[in-house]
Design a protein around this motif. Sequence first.
Motif, PDB file in Angstrom:
ATOM      1  N   GLY A 170       0.784  -1.222   0.000  1.00 49.93           N
ATOM      2  CA  GLY A 170       0.000   0.000   0.000  1.00 49.93           C
ATOM      3  C   GLY A 170       0.815   1.270   0.000  1.00 49.93           C
ATOM      4  O   GLY A 170       0.292   2.357   0.287  1.00 49.93           O
ATOM      5  N   ASN A 218     -10.863   0.203  -8.583  1.00 51.91           N
ATOM      6  CA  ASN A 218     -11.404  -0.135  -7.266  1.00 51.91           C
ATOM      7  C   ASN A 218     -12.924  -0.236  -7.266  1.00 51.91           C
ATOM      8  O   ASN A 218     -13.547  -0.269  -6.202  1.00 51.91           O
ATOM      9  CB  ASN A 218     -10.953   0.907  -6.237  1.00 51.91           C
ATOM     10  N   GLY A 257      -7.426   4.408  -0.711  1.00 53.40           N
ATOM     11  CA  GLY A 257      -7.486   2.965  -0.458  1.00 53.40           C
ATOM     12  C   GLY A 257      -8.784   2.492   0.145  1.00 53.40           C
ATOM     13  O   GLY A 257      -8.850   1.362   0.659  1.00 53.40           O
ATOM     14  N   ASN A 258      -9.835   3.314   0.063  1.00 56.07           N
ATOM     15  CA  ASN A 258     -11.113   2.935   0.663  1.00 56.07           C
ATOM     16  C   ASN A 258     -12.232   2.834  -0.371  1.00 56.07           C
ATOM     17  O   ASN A 258     -13.378   3.176  -0.092  1.00 56.07           O
ATOM     18  CB  ASN A 258     -11.489   3.951   1.755  1.00 56.07           C
ATOM     19  N   CYS A 293     -13.666  -1.920  -3.867  1.00 52.80           N
ATOM     20  CA  CYS A 293     -12.902  -3.158  -4.053  1.00 52.80           C
ATOM     21  C   CYS A 293     -11.414  -2.983  -3.761  1.00 52.80           C
ATOM     22  O   CYS A 293     -10.607  -3.838  -4.147  1.00 52.80           O
ATOM     23  CB  CYS A 293     -13.075  -3.671  -5.484  1.00 52.80           C
ATOM     24  N   SER A 294     -11.034  -1.902  -3.097  1.00 57.47           N
ATOM     25  CA  SER A 294      -9.614  -1.601  -2.898  1.00 57.47           C
ATOM     26  C   SER A 294      -8.874  -2.729  -2.192  1.00 57.47           C
ATOM     27  O   SER A 294      -7.820  -3.200  -2.663  1.00 57.47           O
ATOM     28  CB  SER A 294      -9.459  -0.308  -2.090  1.00 57.47           C
ATOM     29  N   LYS A 295      -9.400  -3.170  -1.077  1.00 61.28           N
ATOM     30  CA  LYS A 295      -8.708  -4.210  -0.304  1.00 61.28           C
ATOM     31  C   LYS A 295      -8.671  -5.529  -1.066  1.00 61.28           C
ATOM     32  O   LYS A 295      -7.673  -6.263  -1.041  1.00 61.28           O
ATOM     33  CB  LYS A 295      -9.381  -4.369   1.055  1.00 61.28           C
ATOM     34  N   GLN A 296      -9.742  -5.831  -1.771  1.00 64.35           N
ATOM     35  CA  GLN A 296      -9.806  -7.061  -2.565  1.00 64.35           C
ATOM     36  C   GLN A 296      -8.761  -7.049  -3.672  1.00 64.35           C
ATOM     37  O   GLN A 296      -8.076  -8.062  -3.900  1.00 64.35           O
ATOM     38  CB  GLN A 296     -11.202  -7.207  -3.171  1.00 64.35           C
ATOM     39  N   VAL A 306      -5.863  -5.364  -3.910  1.00 62.99           N
ATOM     40  CA  VAL A 306      -4.494  -5.470  -3.410  1.00 62.99           C
ATOM     41  C   VAL A 306      -4.244  -6.858  -2.819  1.00 62.99           C
ATOM     42  O   VAL A 306      -3.169  -7.435  -3.022  1.00 62.99           O
ATOM     43  CB  VAL A 306      -4.215  -4.364  -2.371  1.00 62.99           C
ATOM     44  N   ALA A 307      -5.232  -7.403  -2.130  1.00 57.00           N
ATOM     45  CA  ALA A 307      -5.067  -8.744  -1.551  1.00 57.00           C
ATOM     46  C   ALA A 307      -4.862  -9.785  -2.645  1.00 57.00           C
ATOM     47  O   ALA A 307      -4.030 -10.700  -2.511  1.00 57.00           O
ATOM     48  CB  ALA A 307      -6.291  -9.106  -0.707  1.00 57.00           C
ATOM     49  N   ARG A 315      -1.362  -9.372  -3.956  1.00 53.25           N
ATOM     50  CA  ARG A 315      -0.400  -9.866  -2.980  1.00 53.25           C
ATOM     51  C   ARG A 315      -0.338 -11.391  -3.027  1.00 53.25           C
ATOM     52  O   ARG A 315       0.748 -11.990  -3.025  1.00 53.25           O
ATOM     53  CB  ARG A 315      -0.776  -9.405  -1.570  1.00 53.25           C
TER      54      ARG A 315
END
Length: 311
Positions: free
Chosen positions: A101, A110, A271-272, A275-278, A280-281, A284
Motif C-alpha cells: 500500500g 477499485n 485505499g477505501n 474493491c480496494s482491499k480485494q 491489493v489482496a 499480494r
Amino acid sequence: MSELERDFDRLVDAEQRVEPRDWMPDGYRKTLIRQIAQHAHSEIIGMQPEANWISRAPSLRRKAILLAKVQDEAGHGLYLYAAAETLGADRADLTQKLVEGRQKYSSIFNYPTLNFADVGVIGWLVDGAAICNQVPLCRTSYGPYARAMIRVCKEESFHQRQGYELLMTMMRGTDAQRRMVQDAVNRWWWPSLMMFGPSDEASSNTAQSMAWRIKRHTNDELRQKFVDMSVPQAEALGVTLPDPLLKWNADRGHHDFGEIDWDEFWRVVGGNGPCSKQRVAHRRAAHENGEWVREAAAAYAARTVSEEVVA
C-alpha cells in the motif's frame, strides 16, 4: 544552477528525448519512477475487474476477445516496469510497495464489474479515458517511456473499439440488455472522469511535470477532451450520460459538465474504494504464490550463465 542542470533544461526545451545514460535531476527521476510505477501497477491491477468475467463470457468469441485484452494489459505492465528499471528502479521493490500500500494505481480499478455490460463500458469509457491520458505520453520527454507508450496506445485503441462494439451489439438486443448497458454507464461515468486525477488547483505535481515535458496537458484539459469526445459517442450508442448539467457551451466551444464528487475521489485514492482491499489482496496473493516460479527462473538463469562461462 549548475551547468548540468542548464544542459538538461536546454535538452528538454528543445523537445529532445532524455535517455537513461543522460544526466537528469533527482526530482525528474523520482517523478518518472512514481508516475511509471503507478501506470504499471494500474495495468496489472486493471486485469482483475475484467478477468472476473472470462469464465462467464456469453460466447466463445467474447471469451477470446476478453482473454486477448487481459493478456495485453499484462504486457503493458511489463513494458512499463522495464521502463522504470531504466531509471534505476527495482521491479521487485515496486511490486512490494504496491502490495504494502505504499504506491498507488488508478482509482478506477477499485470499482466492481457487476454484469457483462461493464466489460463493454470499461472498454469504451475507461480505455477511452486511458487513451486521452496516454497518447500525449508518446511525446513525453523520457525516451523509454515514450517508446513504450506507442505500442500501449495502439493496443488500447483496439480495446476501446472492442468495448464499443460490444455495447452496440447489446443495444441492438433486448430491453433487458439495453437496461444493463445504461446501468453500467451510470456507474462508470463519474469514476472515468476521476481517472484524470485531481483538479488542476489540487494537483501538486502537474506544474513541474509540465515544465519537464513529462506531461503535455493538465488534468482538467484532458478531462474536458474526454467529455467532448464521449458525448457524441453516447448519442450514437443510444445511452444517456448521468449528468443533468452536461450541455454544449457555444461560447467555450466545449461541453459544460457537473462537479465531480471529490470526497469520493479522495476516499478511493486513499485505499477505501468498494474493491480496494480485494484488489491489493489478490495481487499480494498472486505475488506470493508465484515466488517459486521467480526462484526457479533465477536459478536457471544463473546456471545458464555458469555453463556459458565454463564453455
